[in-house]
Design a protein around this motif. Structure first.
Motif, mmCIF file in Angstrom:
data_model
loop_
_atom_site.group_PDB
_atom_site.id
_atom_site.type_symbol
_atom_site.label_atom_id
_atom_site.label_comp_id
_atom_site.label_asym_id
_atom_site.label_seq_id
_atom_site.Cartn_x
_atom_site.Cartn_y
_atom_site.Cartn_z
ATOM 1 N N ASP A 34 0.857 -1.184 0.000
ATOM 2 C CA ASP A 34 0.000 0.000 0.000
ATOM 3 C C ASP A 34 0.894 1.234 0.000
ATOM 4 O O ASP A 34 1.915 1.275 0.685
ATOM 5 N N PRO A 35 0.516 2.249 -0.746
ATOM 6 C CA PRO A 35 1.353 3.456 -0.776
ATOM 7 C C PRO A 35 1.241 4.235 0.541
ATOM 8 O O PRO A 35 0.237 4.152 1.241
ATOM 9 N N SER A 37 0.964 7.743 2.601
ATOM 10 C CA SER A 37 0.409 9.075 2.354
ATOM 11 C C SER A 37 1.553 10.088 2.385
ATOM 12 O O SER A 37 2.667 9.792 2.829
ATOM 13 N N THR A 41 5.049 9.875 4.566
ATOM 14 C CA THR A 41 6.349 9.981 3.896
ATOM 15 C C THR A 41 7.179 11.096 4.499
ATOM 16 O O THR A 41 8.365 10.916 4.809
#
Length: 111
Positions: A34-35, A37, A41
């Motif tokens: 999952d990336p 946010s 980051t």
């Protein structure tokens, strides 16, 4: 000794930061993560750098407040004993009767 204590202090403060980052848990699966946010980051990558600078600033501020012996500042008179490398000039007793003349010094000078 102060450097050793500084490194030890930085290690003690950095260890929980690295442990918290490493224990973030699984993000998605191995093949489909999952990336993160933008806030996550910036928190991980920017927070580590900012936190390091803050620790360095705090250590520097703490060491400068302790003070220490007064230091020489330009323009002040020198109030310390003389330190000579080699023989003191008054102990030479005429070993060097010749004085240097202008233009005779340097790497190939005659003294």
């Amino acid at each position: 000794m102060r450097r050793v204590l500084s490194v030890a202090g930085l290690a003690v403060f950095a260890l929980p930061v690295f442990a918290a980052t490493a224990s973030a848990g699984e993000i998605g699966s191995k093949y489909n993560p999952d990336p993160l946010s933008a806030l996550q980051t910036w928190g991980i990558y920017g927070g580590t750098i900012v936190g390091g600078f803050l620790v360095a600033i705090l250590i520097t501020a703490a060491s400068s407040r302790r003070g220490g012996p007064p230091r020489y500042r330009p323009g002040q008179p020198w109030e310390h004993d003389e330190v000579w490398v080699g023989t003191r000039p008054e102990e030479l007793e005429g070993e060097r009767s010749a004085k240097a003349v202008p233009g005779a010094g340097g790497a190939s000078g005659n003294w």
